[in-house]
Design an enzyme around this catalytic site. Structure first.
Site, PDB file in Angstrom:
ATOM      1  N   GLU A   5      17.719  15.087  -4.174  1.00  0.00           N
ATOM      2  CA  GLU A   5      18.707  14.576  -5.131  1.00  0.00           C
ATOM      3  C   GLU A   5      18.054  14.450  -6.503  1.00  0.00           C
ATOM      4  O   GLU A   5      16.907  14.031  -6.618  1.00  0.00           O
ATOM      5  CB  GLU A   5      19.218  13.195  -4.679  1.00  0.00           C
ATOM      6  CG  GLU A   5      20.049  12.503  -5.759  1.00  0.00           C
ATOM      7  CD  GLU A   5      20.829  11.280  -5.275  1.00  0.00           C
ATOM      8  OE1 GLU A   5      21.332  11.293  -4.136  1.00  0.00           O
ATOM      9  OE2 GLU A   5      20.924  10.313  -6.046  1.00  0.00           O
ATOM     10  N   ASP A  29      13.727   6.580  -3.283  1.00  0.00           N
ATOM     11  CA  ASP A  29      14.719   6.510  -4.353  1.00  0.00           C
ATOM     12  C   ASP A  29      14.056   6.356  -5.723  1.00  0.00           C
ATOM     13  O   ASP A  29      13.059   5.650  -5.858  1.00  0.00           O
ATOM     14  CB  ASP A  29      15.636   5.307  -4.071  1.00  0.00           C
ATOM     15  CG  ASP A  29      16.941   5.382  -4.851  1.00  0.00           C
ATOM     16  OD1 ASP A  29      17.225   6.438  -5.448  1.00  0.00           O
ATOM     17  OD2 ASP A  29      17.672   4.376  -4.850  1.00  0.00           O
TER      18      ASP A  29
END
Ligand code: ZN
Length: 459
Positions: A242, A148
């Protein structure tokens, strides 16, 4: 010794299960040629050779090799997914209990570099902890692992090397004034000064002004994104990509979101999720702060843009945003990704408050002493002088501090200090949590279930 009932698995004479004693959890392996490869101490079980193995990185790799359901996989093909970062390495089994049978794909391993640094862990360790949770629960429905907020090629390469199935690239360091000239964005000419009809009966106008502004603000960031994608991700169709642009001061305009998606499409970037910065505030550990009508209006446009280009919205800092969950669920049709990161830590502290009040008081005061340092990493509204006084509460009332916004935020952002290796609480904290495993899982289950039912309430 207590055996985890669902963790019994067998393959080609190799049989294993997970168990715990009052000190730790471990793996027991018997038979099979693979047994020799596991690290651990030899023992005899019912006259058969066996091994008692620590839950370490090496052993987790072997488990993923022998039992493929314990490996992280791509989320593609499933609509609704939820990121459930586990900063402690002991929360994922509770997360699995929360999502099982609920039709949501869990991304169990999800850590940013900032979290790794603050907790002193590596991606290999984070993935190992998720692997053990999946085996412990016998969870065969698949899970993801998300590197992330990665900001450099080196960080992306590191997460891929560890076997992560999802990469969230944070290009915020390149967002701002770029020197990109308009001719360098020539591939976007067809989007300039045009109106587009989007799904859901809305349209979007990309004015000359939107066009020049977006290229000026995001141009360099998008060049960087394409570069990272081409070098490290283009060949990896087993990895979800992402793009996060949420950690900026100003909200992402739907027109900018549109041009960003157009840019990626023209460059052949297969992006699964985009995380815009929404209007209002998504602060850690508390509900949404902002204008709900405005949020709904902008979310509708962002969702239309996502549907037009075929990606999903990703909503970051999604824990405890109960006032916007029904809106998110309704407008996205739950074809989206929601990330929650740190509230499993707060639920752990709820266990400590219940089971070890004296320890909890020490930790709370230590958190207060270190609040100013923690605020360098996390944006919260709470100031030290707003902190509720724990001395005004009886031991049995201490868990209220986990429900008051100010103390909740303070405890939320100081985890790096409280879990620091040099900190004397760390050892006793983990010992207490090991004893309270069942209670912890109960707390996590009801906490995450509240999120899911709120998100699903308008379906
Ligand atoms: Zn984010």
């Amino acid at each position: 010794m207590k055996i985890y009932e669902n963790s019994h698995y067998e393959k080609e004479e190799c049989s294993c299960f997970m168990a715990r004693d009052d000190k730790e959890r471990f793996l027991v392996v018997t038979g099979g040629t693979k047994m020799e490869e596991f690290r651990g101490e030899a023992l005899l079980m019912d006259g058969k050779k066996a091994k008692k193995c620590p839950l370490d990185v090496h052993n987790s790799r072997l488990v993923r090799e022998i039992f493929p359901f314990t490996k992280p996989v791509s989320v593609r093909g499933r609509k609704f997914s939820i990121g459930l970062g586990d900063r402690l390495g002991i929360a994922s089994a509770g997360h699995i209990k929360a999502v099982r049978g609920k039709g949501v794909f869990p991304v169990l391993a999800q850590q940013s570099i900032r979290e790794l640094n603050l907790t002193g862990r590596t991606y290999d360790e984070v993935l190992a902890d998720a692997t053990w949770a999946v085996l412990q629960e016998g969870y065969e429905d698949g899970y993801g692992a998300d590197g992330d907020h990665l900001k450099t090629k080196g960080e992306v390469a590191m997460a891929l090397e560890a076997g992560f199935s999802m990469i969230t690239l944070d290009c915020s360091e390149f967002i701002g004034d770029s020197n990109l000239t308009q001719s360098e964005a020539g591939h976007l000419e067809t989007y300039r000064d045009c109106t587009f009809d989007l799904p859901g009966g809305v349209s979007i106008n990309i004015s000359e002004e939107n066009y020049t502004e977006t290229i000026a603000i995001y141009g360099r960031a998008l060049e960087f994104t394409v570069e990272v994608y081409n070098e490290l991700l283009r060949e990896r169709d087993d990895v979800d990509f992402e793009l996060s642009i949420d950690e900026t001061m100003t909200p992402t305009k739907p027109e900018a979101h549109f041009l960003i998606a157009a840019w990626l499409k023209e460059k052949g970037v297969n992006v699964l999720n985009i995380a815009p910065r929404f209007c209002g505030e998504f602060q850690k550990g508390i509900d949404y702060r902002g204008d709900l009508m405005q949020f709904e209006k902008e979310l509708r446009l962002h969702q239309a843009v996502a549907e037009y280009f075929g990606h999903r919205l990703s909503i970051h800092s999604g824990s405890d945003k109960f006032s916007v969950f029904p809106i998110i669920g309704r407008l996205t049709g739950l074809d989206c990704h929601v990330k929650t990161a740190g509230t499993n830590w707060l639920e752990a502290l709820r266990c400590i408050a219940t089971a070890a009040p004296a320890l909890f008081r020490r930790m709370y005061r230590f958190a207060l002493d270190n609040l100013d340092g923690a605020k360098a990493y996390y944006h919260i509204y709470t100031e030290k002088q707003m902190a509720p006084d724990d001395e005004a509460l009886k031991d049995t009332e201490l868990d209220r501090l986990l429900d008051i916004n100010e103390s909740r935020q303070i405890l939320h952002v100081t985890y790096g200090y409280l879990l620091n290796e040099t900190n004397p609480f760390r050892k006793i904290f983990f010992e207490t949590m090991h004893k309270e495993e069942t209670l912890y899982h109960e707390y996590l289950k009801s906490h995450i279930r509240r999120h899911l039912s709120s998100l699903m309430s308008m379906q």
